[in-house]
Write a protein that holds these residues in place. Sequence first.
Motif, short mmCIF file in Angstrom:
data_model
loop_
_atom_site.label_atom_id
_atom_site.label_comp_id
_atom_site.label_asym_id
_atom_site.label_seq_id
_atom_site.Cartn_x
_atom_site.Cartn_y
_atom_site.Cartn_z
N GLY A 170 0.82 -1.20 0.00
CA GLY A 170 0.00 0.00 0.00
C GLY A 170 0.85 1.25 0.00
N SER A 171 0.20 2.36 -0.09
CA SER A 171 0.94 3.61 -0.03
C SER A 171 0.60 4.33 1.26
N GLU A 172 1.52 5.13 1.70
CA GLU A 172 1.37 5.91 2.92
C GLU A 172 1.60 7.38 2.58
N VAL A 173 1.32 8.24 3.51
CA VAL A 173 1.51 9.67 3.32
C VAL A 173 2.69 10.12 4.16
N LEU A 174 3.56 10.91 3.55
CA LEU A 174 4.69 11.51 4.25
C LEU A 174 4.61 13.01 4.02
N SER A 175 4.52 13.75 5.09
CA SER A 175 4.42 15.20 4.99
C SER A 175 5.77 15.81 5.38
#
Length: 83
Positions: free
Chosen positions: A2-7
Motif C-alpha cells: 500500500g501507499s502511505e503519506v509523508l508530509s
Amino acid sequence: MGSEVLSLRLDGELLDRIRQHAARRGMTVQDYVVRLLVRDDFDERFQASVDATAELGTWGLPQAAAPAGDGARLPQAAAPPGW
C-alpha cells in the motif's frame, strides 16, 4: 504494498530548487523526491553489500590481487598440472 503519506516541511528556497530539478526531468515534485529516496536507499544497500564482501577478505583471489598487509592469509589452492 500500500501507499502511505509523508508530509515534509521544506524551506521555500529548497522547494524551489527541487521544483526546478523535477521540471528539468519532466517529473512532478512528488515523483522526483520518491525517486531520490529510492536511489539513496539502493546506494546504501549496495554499499553495505560491498562492505560485507570486503570483509570476506582475499580468500580465493590470486596472491597478486590480494591487498598487501601483515594479516594471515588462507592458503591458495594449487593450479592443476598443465595450467
